[in-house]
Design a protein around this motif. Sequence first.
Motif, mmCIF file in Angstrom:
data_model
loop_
_atom_site.group_PDB
_atom_site.id
_atom_site.type_symbol
_atom_site.label_atom_id
_atom_site.label_comp_id
_atom_site.label_asym_id
_atom_site.label_seq_id
_atom_site.Cartn_x
_atom_site.Cartn_y
_atom_site.Cartn_z
ATOM 1 N N TRP A 16 1.346 -1.294 0.169
ATOM 2 C CA TRP A 16 -0.174 0.492 0.366
ATOM 3 C C TRP A 16 0.737 1.577 -0.056
ATOM 4 O O TRP A 16 2.321 1.073 0.284
ATOM 5 C CB TRP A 16 -0.888 -0.187 0.939
ATOM 6 C CG TRP A 16 -0.379 0.138 2.226
ATOM 7 C CD1 TRP A 16 0.585 1.276 3.036
ATOM 8 C CD2 TRP A 16 -0.377 -1.273 3.795
ATOM 9 N NE1 TRP A 16 0.676 0.458 4.336
ATOM 10 C CE2 TRP A 16 0.096 -0.818 4.640
ATOM 11 C CE3 TRP A 16 -0.177 -2.448 3.784
ATOM 12 C CZ2 TRP A 16 1.093 -0.974 5.872
ATOM 13 C CZ3 TRP A 16 -0.338 -3.221 4.493
ATOM 14 C CH2 TRP A 16 0.117 -2.734 5.659
ATOM 15 N N PHE A 54 -12.437 3.161 -5.117
ATOM 16 C CA PHE A 54 -11.631 2.065 -4.423
ATOM 17 C C PHE A 54 -13.344 2.292 -3.250
ATOM 18 O O PHE A 54 -14.672 2.465 -3.444
ATOM 19 C CB PHE A 54 -10.826 3.432 -3.407
ATOM 20 C CG PHE A 54 -9.793 3.825 -3.873
ATOM 21 C CD1 PHE A 54 -8.252 2.091 -3.984
ATOM 22 C CD2 PHE A 54 -9.018 4.440 -4.581
ATOM 23 C CE1 PHE A 54 -7.960 2.973 -4.437
ATOM 24 C CE2 PHE A 54 -8.143 5.054 -5.121
ATOM 25 C CZ PHE A 54 -7.307 3.890 -5.531
ATOM 26 N N ARG A 88 -9.218 0.356 0.372
ATOM 27 C CA ARG A 88 -9.293 -1.025 -0.651
ATOM 28 C C ARG A 88 -9.514 -1.386 -2.137
ATOM 29 O O ARG A 88 -10.309 -0.800 -3.051
ATOM 30 C CB ARG A 88 -9.968 -2.412 0.412
ATOM 31 C CG ARG A 88 -11.368 -2.367 0.388
ATOM 32 C CD ARG A 88 -11.079 -3.566 1.056
ATOM 33 N NE ARG A 88 -11.107 -4.876 -0.014
ATOM 34 C CZ ARG A 88 -11.580 -5.483 0.270
ATOM 35 N NH1 ARG A 88 -12.005 -6.219 0.929
ATOM 36 N NH2 ARG A 88 -11.352 -6.799 -1.608
ATOM 37 N N GLY A 89 -9.177 -2.517 -2.872
ATOM 38 C CA GLY A 89 -9.737 -2.816 -4.141
ATOM 39 C C GLY A 89 -10.286 -3.625 -3.800
ATOM 40 O O GLY A 89 -10.619 -4.812 -2.431
ATOM 41 N N GLN A 97 -5.384 -3.189 2.130
ATOM 42 C CA GLN A 97 -5.662 -2.205 1.560
ATOM 43 C C GLN A 97 -4.509 -1.763 0.751
ATOM 44 O O GLN A 97 -3.066 -2.322 0.248
ATOM 45 C CB GLN A 97 -5.724 -1.013 2.957
ATOM 46 C CG GLN A 97 -3.971 -0.753 3.297
ATOM 47 C CD GLN A 97 -4.435 -0.717 5.303
ATOM 48 O OE1 GLN A 97 -4.983 -0.341 5.398
ATOM 49 N NE2 GLN A 97 -2.830 -0.498 5.474
ATOM 50 N N CYS A 98 -5.586 -0.710 -0.653
ATOM 51 C CA CYS A 98 -3.917 -0.073 -1.310
ATOM 52 C C CYS A 98 -3.878 1.204 -0.853
ATOM 53 O O CYS A 98 -2.575 1.520 -1.015
ATOM 54 C CB CYS A 98 -5.326 0.088 -2.320
ATOM 55 S SG CYS A 98 -5.848 -1.136 -3.270
ATOM 56 N N ARG A 117 -6.443 -3.494 -7.877
ATOM 57 C CA ARG A 117 -5.173 -3.674 -6.626
ATOM 58 C C ARG A 117 -4.396 -1.969 -7.211
ATOM 59 O O ARG A 117 -4.828 -1.594 -8.163
ATOM 60 C CB ARG A 117 -4.772 -4.822 -7.185
ATOM 61 C CG ARG A 117 -4.246 -5.217 -8.183
ATOM 62 C CD ARG A 117 -3.320 -6.281 -8.752
ATOM 63 N NE ARG A 117 -3.217 -6.544 -10.049
ATOM 64 C CZ ARG A 117 -1.797 -5.818 -10.728
ATOM 65 N NH1 ARG A 117 -1.006 -5.640 -10.050
ATOM 66 N NH2 ARG A 117 -1.566 -6.434 -11.369
ATOM 67 N N LEU A 118 -3.989 -1.979 -5.705
ATOM 68 C CA LEU A 118 -2.750 -1.121 -6.141
ATOM 69 C C LEU A 118 -1.370 -2.228 -7.160
ATOM 70 O O LEU A 118 -1.218 -3.275 -7.312
ATOM 71 C CB LEU A 118 -2.270 -1.235 -4.988
ATOM 72 C CG LEU A 118 -0.666 -0.255 -6.009
ATOM 73 C CD1 LEU A 118 -0.626 0.843 -5.808
ATOM 74 C CD2 LEU A 118 -0.048 -0.278 -3.857
ATOM 75 N N TYR A 125 -3.893 1.860 -10.891
ATOM 76 C CA TYR A 125 -4.597 0.952 -9.608
ATOM 77 C C TYR A 125 -5.350 -0.057 -10.859
ATOM 78 O O TYR A 125 -6.269 0.899 -11.738
ATOM 79 C CB TYR A 125 -5.461 1.267 -9.040
ATOM 80 C CG TYR A 125 -4.332 2.486 -8.172
ATOM 81 C CD1 TYR A 125 -4.554 2.392 -6.991
ATOM 82 C CD2 TYR A 125 -4.028 3.706 -8.344
ATOM 83 C CE1 TYR A 125 -3.903 3.280 -5.559
ATOM 84 C CE2 TYR A 125 -4.012 4.937 -7.036
ATOM 85 C CZ TYR A 125 -3.204 3.761 -5.544
ATOM 86 O OH TYR A 125 -2.824 4.879 -5.315
#
Length: 382
Positions: A47, A67, A80-81, A87-88, A189-190, A263
Motif C-alpha cells: 500500500w 476504491f 482497498r480494491g 489495503q491499497c 488492486r494497486l 490502480y
Amino acid sequence: MTAQAESDRPDAHGDVHDGLHSEQGAIRGDRPHRATNPVIKVEDIAWLEFEKPDLDAAERFAHDFGFVTAARTADTLHLRGALAGTQCVVIRRGRGSRFVGPTFRAADVADVHRLAKATNGAAYELREPGGGVGVDLVDPSGVPLRVVAGVAELPALPLQRPLTVNAGGAVERANATQRPPREPARIERLGHVVLESARFTQALDWYQQHLGLIVSDFLYFPGQRDRGPTMAFIRCDRGATPTDHHTLAMTLGPGRTYIHSAYQVADLDALAAGGEYLTEHRYKRSWGIGRHIEGSQIFDYWRDPDGFLVEHFTDGDMFDNTLEPGWTPMTASGLAQWGPAVTRDFLEVNPSMIKQIVSALTAGDNEFTARRLLGMISMSRS
C-alpha cells in the motif's frame, strides 16, 4: 547481469526484444538490471501512505475513483480494491497534503527480520487493521518506506466483469447489446508507484540490493546513452511467477517527488465509462486515454482534489524473472503507442519544477547536473 555478447546485439542476429517490450537490449558496459545476492526479494507493493487535511473530501474522491473504504477512524482512512489482499492506500489526517511513502510485502516474517538486521533497523508488530510485522527504512533519496509480512488479507469483493466482445470475426455476443454503466471503475488492486529522485542511481542500487527488485526497462535521455539510464521500470522477482512489468518506477529529476500511482480496473470499458463518471463529477483528467509502450497498459490519468496524480490502468505486461531489460531513449512522444499527445499537466511543467531545478543545480550534491537538465529539456520536446 551478464552483458550481452556482441553476437547477441540486434545488428547481428535481429533484435531479441522485438515484439516484447522495448526497442533494444543491453550492450556491453551497461549497468546491471539486478543485484547478484539481494538481502530479500519482496513479492509486491502492499500500500501507499499519504497525509491530507480533509479526510471527507479524500473519501468522496476515492469512492468516485473506484476504491472501497476498508476502515476509517477519526484520523485515518484505509482504502482497498476488490481483489483479496491488503489495503491499497492509507490516508492519515495532516496539516497539509503530502505523499509519505510506499509499503512493500515480503514473502514471510523471517524476511522482515533479515532486512531489519541488514539495515540496523528493528522489526515491530503492526498495530493497525490486518496486523503483521514490519520494518521502517529510508532509501538514499530520503523516501521513507516500510516492508511488511504476515498482514491478514481482506476477502475479495464482487468484481466488475469484463465485457464479452465480438472481435477477430468471432461472435461471442449475439442478440445482446453492450451498455456498460457510467459508474466508478471498480479498483481491483494497486499496481505501481512512480517516484522522482535526484539520487537516481544510488536509490536504484539500494532497491535492487535490499528488496531484490529487477529492472524491466531502462530509459535514457536522448544522446546520453553513455551516461547511463535516467529512468527504470522495476518489477518484483518472483521466479517463474509473472509479475507486473513495474511495481516501482524511478526517474532522475531535480526533486524527491511522488509522480503518480496506478490502480488496475477490469477492462477498457470500465476505464472509459469510469472516466466519463469522473468527468461528470468535475474531476480533472490529466492525460488519456491511451496505451503505454513500457508496460503496455491502457491508461487514464486523473488529479485528485489535492493535486495528486492517479492512474486507472488495464491490460498491463506481466514478466517472469527470465526477461532481460530493454533500453530505449526517453522521449515525450515515446510515452504512448496511441492516444492524445502528452499534456503539460502530466509532465508537471509548472513554477514549482523551476524552483526544484534551481535548488538541485545549486546544491551540487546529487546526480541532476546541467547536462542532465539539457537532456530533460530535449526529452520533453521530443
